[in-house]
Design a protein around this motif. Structure first.
Motif, PDB file in Angstrom:
ATOM      1  N   PHE A 194      -9.079  17.132  11.751  1.00  0.00           N
ATOM      2  CA  PHE A 194     -10.220  18.076  11.109  1.00  0.00           C
ATOM      3  C   PHE A 194     -11.207  17.207  10.260  1.00  0.00           C
ATOM      4  N   ALA A 195     -10.700  15.935   9.827  1.00  0.00           N
ATOM      5  CA  ALA A 195     -12.024  15.268   9.149  1.00  0.00           C
ATOM      6  C   ALA A 195     -12.752  14.484  10.065  1.00  0.00           C
ATOM      7  N   ALA A 196     -12.435  14.263  11.440  1.00  0.00           N
ATOM      8  CA  ALA A 196     -13.260  13.941  12.800  1.00  0.00           C
ATOM      9  C   ALA A 196     -14.046  14.931  12.981  1.00  0.00           C
ATOM     10  N   VAL A 197     -13.744  16.048  13.077  1.00  0.00           N
ATOM     11  CA  VAL A 197     -14.624  17.122  13.575  1.00  0.00           C
ATOM     12  C   VAL A 197     -15.591  17.339  12.433  1.00  0.00           C
ATOM     13  N   LEU A 198     -15.259  17.510  11.077  1.00  0.00           N
ATOM     14  CA  LEU A 198     -16.358  17.549  10.100  1.00  0.00           C
ATOM     15  C   LEU A 198     -17.292  16.342  10.192  1.00  0.00           C
ATOM     16  N   GLY A 199     -16.722  15.237  10.573  1.00  0.00           N
ATOM     17  CA  GLY A 199     -17.588  13.934  10.743  1.00  0.00           C
ATOM     18  C   GLY A 199     -18.498  14.072  11.926  1.00  0.00           C
ATOM     19  N   HIS A 200     -18.143  14.746  12.958  1.00  0.00           N
ATOM     20  CA  HIS A 200     -19.342  14.829  14.062  1.00  0.00           C
ATOM     21  C   HIS A 200     -20.119  16.006  13.442  1.00  0.00           C
ATOM     22  N   MET A 246       0.793  -1.330  -0.088  1.00  0.00           N
ATOM     23  CA  MET A 246      -0.181  -0.052  -0.123  1.00  0.00           C
ATOM     24  C   MET A 246       1.019   1.275   0.078  1.00  0.00           C
ATOM     25  N   SER A 247       0.628   2.172  -0.920  1.00  0.00           N
ATOM     26  CA  SER A 247       1.406   3.695  -0.918  1.00  0.00           C
ATOM     27  C   SER A 247       1.098   4.251   0.121  1.00  0.00           C
ATOM     28  N   ILE A 248       1.932   5.384   0.427  1.00  0.00           N
ATOM     29  CA  ILE A 248       1.647   6.171   1.591  1.00  0.00           C
ATOM     30  C   ILE A 248       0.392   7.045   1.324  1.00  0.00           C
ATOM     31  N   LEU A 249       0.435   7.411  -0.002  1.00  0.00           N
ATOM     32  CA  LEU A 249      -0.810   8.596  -0.297  1.00  0.00           C
ATOM     33  C   LEU A 249      -2.292   7.365  -0.203  1.00  0.00           C
ATOM     34  N   VAL A 250      -2.247   6.133  -0.570  1.00  0.00           N
ATOM     35  CA  VAL A 250      -3.368   5.471  -0.410  1.00  0.00           C
ATOM     36  C   VAL A 250      -3.769   5.150   1.339  1.00  0.00           C
ATOM     37  N   LEU A 251      -2.598   5.231   1.947  1.00  0.00           N
ATOM     38  CA  LEU A 251      -2.817   5.202   3.210  1.00  0.00           C
ATOM     39  C   LEU A 251      -3.042   6.333   3.937  1.00  0.00           C
ATOM     40  N   ILE A 252      -2.785   7.321   3.461  1.00  0.00           N
ATOM     41  CA  ILE A 252      -3.090   8.737   4.051  1.00  0.00           C
ATOM     42  C   ILE A 252      -4.823   9.151   3.919  1.00  0.00           C
ATOM     43  N   ILE A 253      -5.084   8.634   2.749  1.00  0.00           N
ATOM     44  CA  ILE A 253      -6.568   8.774   1.996  1.00  0.00           C
ATOM     45  C   ILE A 253      -7.551   7.739   2.884  1.00  0.00           C
ATOM     46  N   SER A 254      -6.918   6.655   3.163  1.00  0.00           N
ATOM     47  CA  SER A 254      -7.916   5.671   4.058  1.00  0.00           C
ATOM     48  C   SER A 254      -8.007   6.143   5.554  1.00  0.00           C
ATOM     49  N   CYS A 255      -6.807   6.556   6.073  1.00  0.00           N
ATOM     50  CA  CYS A 255      -6.737   7.046   7.519  1.00  0.00           C
ATOM     51  C   CYS A 255      -7.995   8.326   7.682  1.00  0.00           C
ATOM     52  N   THR A 256      -7.768   9.170   6.339  1.00  0.00           N
ATOM     53  CA  THR A 256      -8.641  10.489   6.454  1.00  0.00           C
ATOM     54  C   THR A 256     -10.097  10.052   6.414  1.00  0.00           C
ATOM     55  N   ILE A 257     -10.287   8.958   5.650  1.00  0.00           N
ATOM     56  CA  ILE A 257     -11.736   8.325   5.674  1.00  0.00           C
ATOM     57  C   ILE A 257     -12.374   7.732   6.860  1.00  0.00           C
ATOM     58  N   ALA A 258     -11.297   6.885   7.560  1.00  0.00           N
ATOM     59  CA  ALA A 258     -11.673   6.303   8.777  1.00  0.00           C
ATOM     60  C   ALA A 258     -11.726   7.455   9.746  1.00  0.00           C
ATOM     61  N   ALA A 259     -10.917   8.556   9.744  1.00  0.00           N
ATOM     62  CA  ALA A 259     -10.972   9.819  10.836  1.00  0.00           C
ATOM     63  C   ALA A 259     -12.690  10.167  10.721  1.00  0.00           C
ATOM     64  N   TYR A 260     -12.829  10.457   9.408  1.00  0.00           N
ATOM     65  CA  TYR A 260     -14.099  10.819   9.274  1.00  0.00           C
ATOM     66  C   TYR A 260     -15.410  10.126   9.930  1.00  0.00           C
ATOM     67  N   LEU A 261     -15.223   8.652   9.520  1.00  0.00           N
ATOM     68  CA  LEU A 261     -16.235   7.768   9.796  1.00  0.00           C
ATOM     69  C   LEU A 261     -16.324   7.523  11.568  1.00  0.00           C
ATOM     70  N   LEU A 262     -15.089   7.823  12.142  1.00  0.00           N
ATOM     71  CA  LEU A 262     -15.030   7.799  13.586  1.00  0.00           C
ATOM     72  C   LEU A 262     -15.648   9.144  14.245  1.00  0.00           C
ATOM     73  N   GLY A 263     -15.491  10.288  13.552  1.00  0.00           N
ATOM     74  CA  GLY A 263     -15.981  11.262  13.962  1.00  0.00           C
ATOM     75  C   GLY A 263     -17.656  11.142  13.860  1.00  0.00           C
ATOM     76  N   SER A 264     -18.044  10.590  12.629  1.00  0.00           N
ATOM     77  CA  SER A 264     -19.561  10.566  12.244  1.00  0.00           C
ATOM     78  C   SER A 264     -20.441   9.678  13.387  1.00  0.00           C
ATOM     79  N   ILE A 265     -19.649   8.855  14.222  1.00  0.00           N
ATOM     80  CA  ILE A 265     -20.316   8.297  15.221  1.00  0.00           C
ATOM     81  C   ILE A 265     -21.350   9.173  15.989  1.00  0.00           C
ATOM     82  N   PRO A 266     -22.589   8.916  15.777  1.00  0.00           N
ATOM     83  CA  PRO A 266     -23.494  10.117  16.491  1.00  0.00           C
ATOM     84  C   PRO A 266     -23.853   9.336  17.922  1.00  0.00           C
ATOM     85  N   THR A 267     -23.006   9.721  18.961  1.00  0.00           N
ATOM     86  CA  THR A 267     -23.049   9.262  20.230  1.00  0.00           C
ATOM     87  C   THR A 267     -24.217   9.560  20.998  1.00  0.00           C
ATOM     88  N   ALA A 268     -24.540  10.977  20.905  1.00  0.00           N
ATOM     89  CA  ALA A 268     -25.813  11.409  21.545  1.00  0.00           C
ATOM     90  C   ALA A 268     -26.983  10.614  21.090  1.00  0.00           C
TER      91      ALA A 268
END
Length: 216
Positions: free
Chosen positions: A98-104, A1-23
């Motif tokens: 930032f991706a996580a905050v946007l996800g929230h 896996m290239s570093i660019l693909v890894l960064i993109i994957s982590c950015t998406i994962a961060a957004y999805l983590l932030g998207s968890i609607p806890t409340a």
């Protein structure tokens, strides 16, 4: 896996983590209703405190902060894998946080209608700069205890973060972190725009840690 693909994957994962609607999920699981249909209608920790009580609000606050911290700290996984330098790790923390905050704020799991991002932002800042995060938490509580406005405390605390770094309170800082700090402050200001209007009109709801004593 290239570093660019890894960064993109982590950015998406961060957004999805932030998207968890806890409340929302917590309210539905333990109280049987959608928190967005009660109180201020916001799916965040403050409205949870107001509607469901201190215990529920504290749990939602902690989980939202933890998901921000975990999402931001995904950069450490890449760093400890010896794929990037420390300076690049700090920059990726900003991206993932930032991706996580946007996800929230715009969660994919609840029709892109989430909270205001404060707790998740706190988790992000705890990962990026723990010392500044602790000072900002103290500032938040001082403002909150003095005026009983959560929104005012959140706005002032979020502004304090880049200002503390700009003043080199903790030594020389990464300029990009300072710039992102001001961007995140503007984001918090935008999500709290209705609160700001109510503050100026004197109509903002106050929250008290202890119930006010009724006059006899």
């Amino acid at each position: 896996m290239s570093i660019l693909v890894l960064i993109i994957s982590c950015t998406i994962a961060a957004y999805l983590l932030g998207s968890i609607p806890t409340a929302i999920w917590y309210g539905e699981a333990y109280f049987g209703f959608d928190i967005r249909k009660h109180g201020s209608g916001n799916a965040g920790a403050t409205n949870t405190f107001r509607v469901l009580g201190k215990r529920a609000g504290t749990i939602v606050l902690l989980i939202d902060a933890i998901k921000g911290w975990i999402a931001t700290s995904l950069a450490l996984m890449i760093y400890y894998g010896h794929l990037i330098e420390w300076s690049e790790c700090q920059n990726l923390k900003l991206l993932f946080g930032f991706a996580a905050v946007l996800g929230h704020i715009f969660p994919v799991f609840s029709n892109f209608k989430g909270g205001k991002g404060v707790a998740t932002l706190l988790g992000m800042v705890m990962s990026v700069h723990p010392e500044a995060a602790l000072v900002c938490m103290v500032i938040f509580f001082l403002v909150f205890i003095s005026f009983h406005y959560v929104s005012l405390g959140a706005i002032i605390a979020s502004l304090s973060f880049p200002i503390l770094l700009l003043l080199k309170t903790f030594g020389k800082e990464n300029d990009l972190v300072i710039v992102f700090g001001f961007i995140l402050f503007l984001l918090i200001l935008i999500t709290h725009r209705k609160n700001v209007v109510r503050l100026f009109k004197g109509q903002e709801n106050r929250i008290y840690l202890r119930p006010k004593k009724e006059s006899v």
